[in-house]
Design a protein around this motif. Structure first.
Motif, PDB file in Angstrom:
ATOM      1  N   ASP C 169     -50.353 -38.522  34.601  1.00 18.04           N
ATOM      2  CA  ASP C 169     -50.541 -39.515  35.901  1.00 18.04           C
ATOM      3  C   ASP C 169     -48.768 -39.884  36.082  1.00 18.04           C
ATOM      4  N   LYS C 170     -48.277 -40.292  35.034  1.00 16.80           N
ATOM      5  CA  LYS C 170     -46.953 -40.721  35.160  1.00 16.80           C
ATOM      6  C   LYS C 170     -45.890 -39.723  35.217  1.00 16.80           C
ATOM      7  N   CYS C 171     -45.982 -38.434  34.834  1.00 19.44           N
ATOM      8  CA  CYS C 171     -45.229 -37.464  34.798  1.00 19.44           C
ATOM      9  C   CYS C 171     -44.760 -37.097  36.235  1.00 19.44           C
ATOM     10  N   ARG C 172     -43.612 -37.027  36.646  1.00 14.43           N
ATOM     11  CA  ARG C 172     -43.289 -36.454  37.923  1.00 14.43           C
ATOM     12  C   ARG C 172     -42.279 -35.187  37.798  1.00 14.43           C
ATOM     13  N   ALA C 173     -42.545 -34.486  36.678  1.00 12.37           N
ATOM     14  CA  ALA C 173     -41.807 -32.952  36.600  1.00 12.37           C
ATOM     15  C   ALA C 173     -40.559 -33.068  36.851  1.00 12.37           C
ATOM     16  N   CYS C 174     -39.833 -34.053  36.578  1.00 12.44           N
ATOM     17  CA  CYS C 174     -38.269 -34.053  36.430  1.00 12.44           C
ATOM     18  C   CYS C 174     -37.892 -33.356  35.321  1.00 12.44           C
ATOM     19  N   PRO C 175     -36.538 -32.810  35.213  1.00 15.75           N
ATOM     20  CA  PRO C 175     -36.366 -31.761  34.023  1.00 15.75           C
ATOM     21  C   PRO C 175     -35.757 -32.743  32.765  1.00 15.75           C
ATOM     22  N   ASP C 176     -36.006 -34.108  32.803  1.00 18.82           N
ATOM     23  CA  ASP C 176     -35.091 -34.814  31.459  1.00 18.82           C
ATOM     24  C   ASP C 176     -35.758 -34.268  30.285  1.00 18.82           C
ATOM     25  N   CYS C 177     -36.952 -34.143  30.214  1.00 16.06           N
ATOM     26  CA  CYS C 177     -37.338 -33.684  28.741  1.00 16.06           C
ATOM     27  C   CYS C 177     -37.219 -32.339  28.462  1.00 16.06           C
ATOM     28  N   VAL C 178     -37.182 -31.494  29.528  1.00 20.77           N
ATOM     29  CA  VAL C 178     -36.614 -30.149  29.187  1.00 20.77           C
ATOM     30  C   VAL C 178     -35.439 -30.128  28.642  1.00 20.77           C
ATOM     31  N   ALA C 179     -34.397 -30.702  29.282  1.00 19.69           N
ATOM     32  CA  ALA C 179     -33.010 -30.767  28.891  1.00 19.69           C
ATOM     33  C   ALA C 179     -32.922 -31.491  27.678  1.00 19.69           C
ATOM     34  N   ALA C 180     -33.679 -32.435  27.166  1.00 18.26           N
ATOM     35  CA  ALA C 180     -33.439 -33.236  26.042  1.00 18.26           C
ATOM     36  C   ALA C 180     -33.895 -32.606  24.859  1.00 18.26           C
ATOM     37  N   CYS C 181     -34.933 -31.627  24.812  1.00 18.95           N
ATOM     38  CA  CYS C 181     -35.434 -30.967  23.860  1.00 18.95           C
ATOM     39  C   CYS C 181     -34.529 -30.055  23.064  1.00 18.95           C
ATOM     40  N   PRO C 182     -34.073 -30.226  21.734  1.00 18.17           N
ATOM     41  CA  PRO C 182     -33.237 -29.314  21.403  1.00 18.17           C
ATOM     42  C   PRO C 182     -33.822 -27.981  21.166  1.00 18.17           C
ATOM     43  N   ARG C 183     -35.270 -27.938  20.977  1.00 21.64           N
ATOM     44  CA  ARG C 183     -35.758 -26.550  20.764  1.00 21.64           C
ATOM     45  C   ARG C 183     -36.439 -25.885  22.083  1.00 21.64           C
ATOM     46  N   ASP C 184     -36.239 -26.444  23.043  1.00 18.43           N
ATOM     47  CA  ASP C 184     -36.641 -26.019  24.446  1.00 18.43           C
ATOM     48  C   ASP C 184     -38.101 -25.905  24.585  1.00 18.43           C
ATOM     49  N   LEU C 185     -38.849 -26.776  24.044  1.00 20.52           N
ATOM     50  CA  LEU C 185     -40.272 -26.541  24.026  1.00 20.52           C
ATOM     51  C   LEU C 185     -41.028 -27.084  25.320  1.00 20.52           C
ATOM     52  N   PHE C 186     -40.210 -27.599  26.150  1.00 21.01           N
ATOM     53  CA  PHE C 186     -41.088 -28.366  27.331  1.00 21.01           C
ATOM     54  C   PHE C 186     -40.958 -27.318  28.356  1.00 21.01           C
TER      55      PHE C 186
ATOM     56  N   GLN D 415     -22.441 -36.942  12.324  1.00 27.04           N
ATOM     57  CA  GLN D 415     -23.821 -36.216  12.969  1.00 27.04           C
ATOM     58  C   GLN D 415     -23.798 -36.725  14.112  1.00 27.04           C
ATOM     59  N   LEU D 416     -23.606 -37.918  14.704  1.00 28.25           N
ATOM     60  CA  LEU D 416     -23.590 -38.223  16.106  1.00 28.25           C
ATOM     61  C   LEU D 416     -22.895 -37.457  16.937  1.00 28.25           C
ATOM     62  N   ILE D 417     -21.708 -37.252  16.289  1.00 31.96           N
ATOM     63  CA  ILE D 417     -20.951 -36.534  17.157  1.00 31.96           C
ATOM     64  C   ILE D 417     -21.047 -35.210  17.498  1.00 31.96           C
ATOM     65  N   ARG D 418     -21.780 -34.399  16.216  1.00 35.54           N
ATOM     66  CA  ARG D 418     -22.361 -33.029  16.434  1.00 35.54           C
ATOM     67  C   ARG D 418     -23.391 -33.167  17.441  1.00 35.54           C
ATOM     68  N   THR D 419     -24.260 -34.229  17.539  1.00 36.24           N
ATOM     69  CA  THR D 419     -25.351 -34.216  18.243  1.00 36.24           C
ATOM     70  C   THR D 419     -24.935 -34.156  19.614  1.00 36.24           C
ATOM     71  N   ALA D 420     -23.987 -34.887  19.886  1.00 36.27           N
ATOM     72  CA  ALA D 420     -23.442 -34.819  21.219  1.00 36.27           C
ATOM     73  C   ALA D 420     -22.979 -33.548  21.611  1.00 36.27           C
ATOM     74  N   LYS D 421     -21.984 -32.747  20.733  1.00 37.25           N
ATOM     75  CA  LYS D 421     -21.471 -31.469  21.186  1.00 37.25           C
ATOM     76  C   LYS D 421     -22.681 -30.430  21.434  1.00 37.25           C
ATOM     77  N   ASP D 422     -23.791 -30.828  20.561  1.00 43.47           N
ATOM     78  CA  ASP D 422     -24.804 -29.608  20.807  1.00 43.47           C
ATOM     79  C   ASP D 422     -25.375 -29.877  21.922  1.00 43.47           C
ATOM     80  N   ASP D 423     -25.716 -31.240  22.330  1.00 44.91           N
ATOM     81  CA  ASP D 423     -26.362 -31.575  23.659  1.00 44.91           C
ATOM     82  C   ASP D 423     -25.395 -30.784  24.854  1.00 44.91           C
ATOM     83  N   LEU D 424     -24.299 -31.365  24.815  1.00 43.11           N
ATOM     84  CA  LEU D 424     -23.232 -30.767  25.919  1.00 43.11           C
ATOM     85  C   LEU D 424     -23.110 -29.341  26.087  1.00 43.11           C
ATOM     86  N   THR D 425     -22.923 -28.525  24.959  1.00 41.06           N
ATOM     87  CA  THR D 425     -23.137 -27.221  25.074  1.00 41.06           C
ATOM     88  C   THR D 425     -24.442 -26.474  25.494  1.00 41.06           C
ATOM     89  N   HIS D 426     -25.409 -27.309  24.914  1.00 41.81           N
ATOM     90  CA  HIS D 426     -26.787 -26.730  25.367  1.00 41.81           C
ATOM     91  C   HIS D 426     -26.871 -26.733  26.731  1.00 41.81           C
TER      92      HIS D 426
END
Lengths: 221, 192, 280, 432, 337, 214
Positions: C169-186, D415-426
């Motif tokens: 209900d709350k999800c607005r499908a903005c890409p925030d979580c997609v960008a945040a996930c380091p493993r690109d799971l969203f 670690q925090l710096i690497r996290t940031a770099k990772d996010d930025l490049t990603h």
């Protein structure tokens, strides 16, 4: 105030006229309230002034305004812009007692405005009343709340000038006790009186030649 | 101390418009989230204050002497119109300047700091030069308070401020602390 | 008293004078800028979330006025707002299908194995830079909640099993979580598409199931059971293509031994019980 | 920065050879850059030193089989960073002699510069200090840039590690030979070997081996961390800073690790490509610390077993030095070209002290050799204001670990710096 | 058969740490304040104990009340609450009612620390914030200075005022050297200032002992020497220049240095790492700013003492200072040639 | 129906959309004149008069004023009412007027008043507009009074000038000074947040319990 007249449906003339009409109505409303409250307001102000003058000049029951106009002191009812005034105090018999002189200057926080009574004959300050101040509550505001301090301005010599000294060390007739913890405010009051006094002392007529009370100015209103 | 200096210092520090007179609080609390914006807003405000001082002096000297009861309404209408006119002028003449500070002008005009300045200057009977100095002091003082608050707010963005207090409550408390610190300026140059 | 006359006179004078000046100024100093942009911008929510694909609300408003986008592409505004914008600009609202964020992983603390213990800053990306955060599966959800923090709309919450639960209900499908996930799971998928693959492991067979009990072992049964062409295997994972194949039915998931392909009636992971979030 | 050295464990131990084991894993991406392309198929028999993968591009190198045996599998296998990546798994032939059959030594003098660089690439040589950056890329100097000095990095400033130190002591001749080859090919005027002054024996032995007239100078360097970082070393030796975003070659210097130089000598003089390296195994958790020659691809498990196994209470194993190394998640990960040490730590070193909030004491600022503001980075990273960090030049950070070392509040700044770099490049990637 | 591998830990490098920890740094400051605290006891007897104790109690109570449940114990252990209370106590007049001191400690922590998110997040020095609050709230009590006590066990009656009630000032009041300078133009002998035989706040009287503690902190590397050095230097230079103009009217450099809370402020308050700039250049600017403001307020302002306001004002400017004094990054702003 | 509507408009200004505590409008007079309860009430009454009066006028003439000059007209209307209030106070209670000083004219710049005209009065019929204005102004008055009362009680030990704690009470002077205004309002807002937070928590618990039960 963005009037955003892009969609120019109504003509400019109509806009201007609407504003003019609004101004007209508002002007009438304002003048109405002004005229109807003016007497009360004037009376209030005069009463306040009279009370203050009577307070700083003990024994006075009549007053008269003097204005410094054209390099001389004349008794006048009105006060023009950029003119300064003092008030002469007279006792019941119409005998001159002293001047009530308003002064103002920087205090601890903001401008302090005051009125002090002064008798030129004896060069004494007879009383002092603070009219306007934003001094610190509890400390600086003692310049008008502390009865001892206000009271010390009676029969105080101002020759050559008043000096505020630490509490309990007065020895000369021109010295007063400063308020503990509010030395700056106390000194500001003294400084304002001294400065105002020195400004006016040249303008006042020599002692004894004060103008007599005009009959029509009896109650000073 | 010279009278003009005292007027300036008083408006700048001792009686800072925001921190002791509570004037202009809306932009102070609203727009102070970024340093750059607040610096530009401060600049624009100082400018409007100068315009106000001139307007107030003109009105006082030529109009209100005949009709003192119109003071308020004249101030607000004349100042607002003048600023709006200047805004349009800037927009036409220098789009860069407009982007830098012009967009704040309508926001500032109905700000109580501006009106307050005009009214205080009139109440104290300031002349033309005094009025300008007063406006300058008030404007720079407003900018100073705004920039300090913006700096503090930007820094506190990085802090773990509890969720309960974040936002206006925190801004008010920071403003209160700033106001407390500014109390140190009380009496500055008044005794000398 | 003549002040009875001066006051209205002055007021009228001022009104006329400034009215005239401003009217003239409007005419001669006018700057051409479409006022509708500003008006539209004011109607927009101002969250600058970027869900519409524009960098912020003002650029979106500009595009709206120029007709390049539809009001409906703003996923944040309520229906009322979108209607009123459409009305104001006299265009079609162009409502979009509702999208929601879905997680391509079902391996929480209970299902996926942890091979080493991670210690450090609590965050997925922070853990991912330390030799993958110790989770056996190098593709799965790390469960440290970067998406929860990133979500502007408070729609994501980590459940007790260490998986993010998206409030549809709350999800607005903005890409925030997609960008945040380091493993690109969203993935942002239409909420009406019930068939979903909850796994991201490109390994097949035991190599995959060793890492996680709900991993896709690439057996291909779902491809066989679904309408022809709907599902195909790619990189050892089923890919569902709604446009290419027949209708989606729940049949496809029945024979999946690891429950890595699911038929979602509501939110993901809703039936998960609260259990300890992580195992050694 | 002066962290305690902890080098006494291994600095006097001669280099030993690890016996061959059974399983070897050669990830295709064990250098920085494009992964290599396999040149063998599963089931194929390979000989030690045989080419098994070709460079995948310019910034890529060849791989050679570390053992004689059979290719068991080519597929996704767990690497050092915990992720799965394409790799060639080789099962050693238990009965093979494992002798390298060297190519006849090449006449390096007759090679042109291009041929020389190609040869270095095909030998699979990368920076052996830890970064594993392909050496041939470093040696390729664009037109118009002139290299005046070849700087050889023997600083080895990381605590615990002694592999470079031992190499300088035991193979000074090979080092000087390699240096001469590289210097001639680059046309540099002078070779400078920078060695931290806490290794007087290495300095002495190198000076003894310099033949008269050879333009080689050994420069003792102040003992400090991170003296061995390229740009720090250039600053120490030449007194000038390499501008940010530029390379040492832009100031006319080429920097190479001693291990890399010896590997080059081994290839051009003895025909052996890069199939093994020297690794320091140390730390309080290892029974018999040692300096070892380890065939690439050897699982850490085998290396540790040779050193008498792990002591009880082992908690963390680090590949590389304690300041910049990477913790590994499993004993099955292989030793790679860039691995200078395997350090085993116990509960005592890893029981984390409590993390306190940053009190902005500024110790990290004083510690940062690159004059960055790590405290601000840490605060920004926590608030996820990564773009702001970029504006503060977060990408100039080399992650040397000085800030975290100095932090009294125990904040994992790196670690925090690497996290940031990772996010930025990603994020840059995902936005195209 | 494979032995089971140990559970490996993934913890980001570097694993090595130097020895200093934040709580230890805090404790060091407390140790460094002990001589000055001792002097306070020597001069003012049991009253000092009561006032400082109340401050610490207030501070600690605020810590406990507002701490999150799970971190309640920790915020006590890191000793920052105690330190704030102690610092605040040392800046208060010895005759202050205990309830006011307690309130000051409570406000210092709640307004100065808790609402900002706790240790490390506050932008103003909590102790000074507490003092500024007290000074603005109870201006009379905060500027009533009693002379040193007769015997150790004597307690000023005003200390024991009931909560919310006024203090009854007993006997004579004295003035601080700065007050006497400002209002009576009387100069206190330097020896008295250095040793602390003057009226004043509990902990600010003895410049010598405070300096001693500062040196201890400097040796322990707990203190950014730039800040106290730049403050004290600025004060000396500024007042020397003023003295050259008019030796009668303006106080001498040495008097400025040892009178009032300058030593205490410069060494212990301004150097609070949390609220002062972290960059070296910023520290110099901060120190010079404090120094200039101190003299400005003392000499030209309405108040006899300005150290507290000077530091608070510079605290407010610290984010700006930090922002514009970022160090030059290695390799930036240099040529490759 | 109609009746409940106007009641709704009234109550929302008092509590749910309180202009000060919730919308954070009209801060300047809010802080400047609340150093005593009597000043606060006087200011609140003046604002009440101006807001209700101008809302009535604006709503009555809402169809006659051209859109382009509406803001100018609103301001003229408001300024007129303020001038009226100013002179009335000056005539009736000169002492209070002196204390409030320049802040009476500054009611003009109170963004709450202009905001209500723009957002409400110019769009709705007179009856609703007036109810809304009464609600908003009432909420403003309430906020002013509570702040003024707190500041006076702590800062002077009195309420409406009547001493509450006897002669020996030590006043908290800061409460009357500017910082006290900022701090007190900050703390009040903090309590509002806390209250809201607790309420949300409670509602969430109720919802949870319902879900668990169903």
């Amino acid at each position: 105030m963005n009037t955003g007249a892009n969609a120019a449906a109504p003509s400019s003339l109509r806009l201007i006229l609407t504003l003019a009409i609004a101004g007209l109505i508002s002007g009438i409303a304002i003048i109405g309230i002004y005229e109807s409250t003016l007497p009360t307001i004037t009376a209030n102000k005069a009463r306040e002034l009279r009370e203050a003058v009577f307070k700083v000049l003990p024994g006075v029951s009549q007053m008269q305004q003097f204005v410094w106009r054209g390099d001389q002191l004349i008794a006048a009812e009105d006060l023009q812009k950029d003119e300064e005034a003092v008030y002469g105090g007279y006792d019941e018999n119409g005998e001159f007692v002293g001047y009530a002189i308003p002064g103002a200057g920087p205090g601890f926080q903001d401008t302090i405005g005051l009125l002090f009574g002064f008798t030129p004959e004896q060069q004494l300050v007879l009383g002092m009343e603070v009219l306007e101040s934003r001094e610190t509550p509890g400390l600086g505001d003692k310049i008008y709340k502390d009865a001892d301090f206000v009271g010390s301005f009676s029969k105080l010599s101002i020759d050559p000038e008043i000096v505020a000294v630490k509490k309990g060390t007065t020895s000369q007739p021109n010295e007063i006790d400063a308020i503990t913890g509010a030395t700056i405010s106390s000194k500001a009051v003294v400084r304002i009186i001294n400065k105002t006094h020195s400004d006016w002392i040249q303008r006042l007529p020599p002692p004894g030649s004060e103008p007599p009370l005009r009959q029509d100015a009896g109650d000073g209103s | 101390m010279d009278n003009l200096t005292w007027i300036f210092i008083s408006a700048l520090l001792v009686n800072n418009f925001v921190l002791t007179y509570f004037l202009g609080l809306c932009p102070f609390l609203g727009v102070s989230n970024s340093l750059e914006t607040s610096a530009r807003l401060g600049l624009a405000t100082t400018f409007v204050m100068l315009v106000t001082a001139v307007c107030a002096w003109v009105l006082n000297t030529y109009v209100l002497i005949h009709a003192p009861y119109l003071r308020l309404i004249c101030f607000i209408v004349v100042i607002a119109s003048t600023v709006q006119f200047i805004e349009m002028l800037i927009r036409k003449l220098s789009p860069a300047l407009f982007r830098a500070m012009g967009i704040f002008l309508p926001l500032i005009t109905t700000n109580c700091a501006i009106l307050g300045l005009a009214i205080f200057a009139t109440n104290r009977g300031y002349g033309f030069v005094e009025g300008i100095v007063y406006a300058l002091g008030a404007g720079i003082g407003f900018t100073l308070a705004l920039v300090l608050l913006a700096g503090l707010r930007e820094e506190s963005e990085l802090s773990d401020i509890p969720a309960l207090i974040k936002g206006t409550a925190m801004n008010l408390i920071i403003a209160g602390i700033l106001s407390m610190a500014f109390m140190g300026f009380a009496g500055l140059f008044s005794s000398a | 008293m003549n002040s009875l006359l001066t006051a209205p006179a002055i007021m009228v004078g001022i009104g006329l004078f400034f009215g005239a000046i401003l009217a003239i100024a409007q005419r001669f100093l006018k700057v051409d800028e479409d006022p509708r942009i500003e008006a539209t911008n004011e109607m927009l929510p101002g969250t600058n979330c970027g869900a519409c694909g524009q960098p912020g609300c003002l650029p979106f408003a500009e595009k709206l006025v120029s007709g390049d986008v539809d009001p409906g592409q703003c996923t944040v505004s309520t229906d009322d707002t979108i209607e009123s914008i459409a009305e104001y600009l006299e265009v079609d609202a162009g409502r979009q299908e509702k999208l929601v964020a879905r997680l391509r992983c079902g391996g929480g603390g209970l299902q996926a194995h942890q091979i080493a213990e991670y210690q450090g800053f609590e965050g997925c990306r922070a853990a991912a830079v330390v030799s993958g955060g110790g989770k056996g599966c190098a593709w799965g959800c790390l469960g440290l909640g970067d998406c929860e923090v990133a979500c502007t709309f408070d729609a994501i919450h980590m459940n007790a099993n260490g998986l993010p639960q998206v409030d549809t209900d709350k999800c607005r499908a903005c890409p925030d979580c997609v960008a945040a996930c380091p493993r690109d799971l969203f993935e942002l998928v239409p909420i009406k598409q019930n068939l979903f693959v909850q796994c991201n492991i490109p390994l097949a067979g035991q190599a995959a199931t060793q890492l996680c009990s709900v991993a896709c072992d690439a057996c291909g049964k779902c491809v066989a059971d679904a309408a022809p062409g709907l599902i195909r295997m790619e990189n050892n994972l089923p890919v569902i293509d709604y446009s290419a194949g027949g209708p989606a039915r729940p049949d496809a998931v029945f024979r999946c031994a690891t429950h890595s392909i699911v038929w979602l009636e509501k939110e993901q992971f809703q039936d998960q019980e609260a259990r300890p979030a992580r195992m050694g | 920065m002066h962290p305690a050295h902890h080098k006494s464990q291994t600095e006097d131990l001669e280099i030993q050879r690890v016996p061959f084991g059974k399983d070897y894993v050669m990830p295709l991406g064990q250098h920085i850059g494009v992964p290599s392309k396999p040149a063998v198929v599963a089931g194929e028999a390979v000989r030690r030193g045989q080419l098994i993968a070709e460079p995948g591009g310019f910034v890529s190198t060849a791989l050679h089989s570390p053992v004689t045996g059979t290719v068991r599998e080519i597929g996704d296998l767990r690497g050092v960073d915990g992720r799965f990546a394409p790799a060639i798994a080789i099962e050693a032939d238990a009965f093979a002699t494992q002798r390298v059959e060297p190519d006849p030594a090449m006449d390096w003098q007759s090679l042109s510069l291009e041929e020389f660089i190609d040869a270095v690439q095909m030998a699979g040589i990368v920076g052996m200090g830890g970064a594993a950056f392909p050496s041939h890329v470093k040696l390729s100097v664009p037109d118009g840039t002139r290299i005046r000095h070849l700087l050889i990095n023997g600083a080895e400033c990381e605590p615990y590690l002694t592999n470079d130190h031992r190499l300088m002591l035991e193979r000074p001749a090979a080092l000087l030979e390699g240096a001469e080859i590289v210097r001639r090919k680059l046309g540099a005027e002078e070779t400078i070997i920078g060695v931290e002054s806490n290794k007087p024996d290495a300095i002495e032995i190198l000076c003894d081996h310099i033949s008269p007239g050879q333009p080689v100078r050994v420069v003792p360097l102040k003992v400090k961390y991170p003296q061995g970082a390229e740009k720090m070393m250039i600053k120490s030796v030449f007194g000038k800073e390499v501008p940010a975003g530029q390379l040492p070659r832009d100031v006319g210097v080429n920097v190479n690790n001693v291990g890399t130089i010896v590997a080059i000598a081994d290839y051009f003089l003895r025909g052996m490509p890069l199939i093994e390296r020297i690794v320091t195994v140390a730390g309080p958790g290892v029974t018999y610390p040692a300096n070892l020659i380890v065939p690439l691809g050897t699982p850490v498990r085998d290396v540790v077993r040779f050193c008498g196994g792990l002591k009880g209470g082992t908690r963390e194993i680090i590949m590389g030095g304690p300041m910049m190394g990477r913790p590994i998640a499993s004993l099955d990960v292989p030793v790679l070209k860039g691995c200078s040490g395997v350090l085993v730590f116990t509960e005592e070193q890893t029981s984390r002290r409590k993390e306190y909030p940053c009190i902005r004491c500024g110790r990290c600022l004083e510690a940062c050799p690159y004059f960055l503001n790590p405290s601000r980075f840490a605060r920004l990273a926590r608030a996820r204001m990564f773009d702001e960090m970029k504006a503060h030049h977060v990408f100039d950070c080399v992650e040397c670990g000085c800030c975290t070392f100095a932090c009294p509040s125990d904040i994992p700044i790196v670690q925090l710096i690497r996290t940031a770099k990772d996010d930025l490049t990603h994020r840059k990637e995902s936005h195209g | 058969m494979k032995k089971k591998d140990p559970d490996l830990l993934l913890f980001h490098a570097p694993l090595l740490r130097q020895g200093m920890t934040t709580p230890r740094a805090m404790r060091d400051v407390i140790y460094a304040l002990l001589p000055a605290t001792g002097a306070a006891l020597w001069f003012f007897g049991l009253s000092a104990v009561l006032v400082i104790g109340s401050c610490i109690a207030g501070a600690v109570l605020a810590e406990v009340t507002f701490a999150k449940r799970e971190t309640r114990g920790e915020s006590l252990r890191d000793a920052t609450g105690v330190l704030t209370g102690l610092l605040l106590g040392l800046t208060l007049p010895p005759g202050l009612p205990m309830w006011m001191a307690f309130l000051g400690g409570f406000v210092a922590i709640s307004l100065g620390k808790v609402i900002w998110g706790g240790l490390g997040h506050n932008l103003f020095n909590p102790a000074l914030l507490g003092r500024a609050f007290l000074l603005a709230t109870f201006p009379i009590a905060m500027t009533t200075w009693v002379p040193a006590a007769g015997g150790f066990l004597d307690v000023y009656a005003s200390n024991l005022a009931l909560p919310f009630m006024q203090a009854q000032v007993d006997g004579v009041t004295s003035a601080t050297p700065l007050g006497m300078m400002k209002f009576e133009q009387e100069v206190t002998p330097l020896a008295n200032l250095v040793l602390g035989r003057t009226g004043g706040s509990l902990g600010e009287t003895s410049g010598l002992l405070l300096l001693l503690g500062g040196i201890y902190l400097w040796l322990r590397r707990d203190l950014d020497w730039r800040i106290p050095v730049s403050i004290l230097l600025t004060v000396v230079i500024f007042s020397a220049v003023l003295t050259l103009f008019d030796g009668e009217r303006f106080p001498s450099p040495l008097f400025s240095l040892f009178s009032g809370g300058l030593m205490l402020g410069a060494i212990y308050m301004a150097t609070d790492p949390v609220t002062s700039p972290v960059t070296p250049r910023g520290a110099w600017i901060f120190g010079i700013g404090v120094g200039v403001l101190v003299i400005l307020i003392r000499v030209f302002g309405g108040l006899p003492e300005g150290v507290m306001y000077a530091i608070l004002l510079m605290n407010a400017a610290t984010p700006l200072i930090d922002r514009y004094t970022q160090p030059r990054v290695f390799g930036r702003g240099v040529d490759s040639t | 129906m109609k009746k409940s509507d106007s009641y709704e408009e009234f109550i929302k200004g008092i509590w749910r959309d309180n202009p000060v505590f919730v919308q954070v409008l009209g801060m300047c007079p809010m802080l400047a004149v609340t150093n005593s309860a009597i000043n606060a009430v006087a200011m609140g009454m003046a604002t009440f008069f101006v807001l209700v009066g101008s809302s009535f006028l604006v709503s009555s003439f809402r169809n006659w004023i051209p859109k382009q000059v509406r803001i100018s007209c609103f301001i003229i209307i408001i300024a007129t009412f303020v001038t009226v209030a100013d002179y009335t106070l000056l005539a009736l209670v000169p002492k209070v007027h002196k204390e409030l000083g320049a802040f009476i004219p500054l009611i003009v710049a109170n963004c709450m008043i202009l905001g209500r005209q723009e957002a409400f009065s110019s769009r709705y019929p007179v009856r609703l507009a007036v109810m809304d204005a009464i609600g908003m102004a009432g909420g403003f008055l309430l906020a002013l009074f509570s702040l003024g009362a707190i500041r006076e009680i702590l800062g002077d030990g009195a309420l409406f000038g009547i001493k509450l704690f006897g002669e020996n009470f030590e006043p908290w002077v800061i409460m009357i000074l500017p910082p006290g205004g900022f701090l007190t309002l900050g703390v009040i807002l903090l309590f509002f947040n806390w209250f809201k937070f607790k309420k949300d928590e409670f509602l969430a618990e109720v919802a949870e319990a319902e879900r668990g039960g169903g």
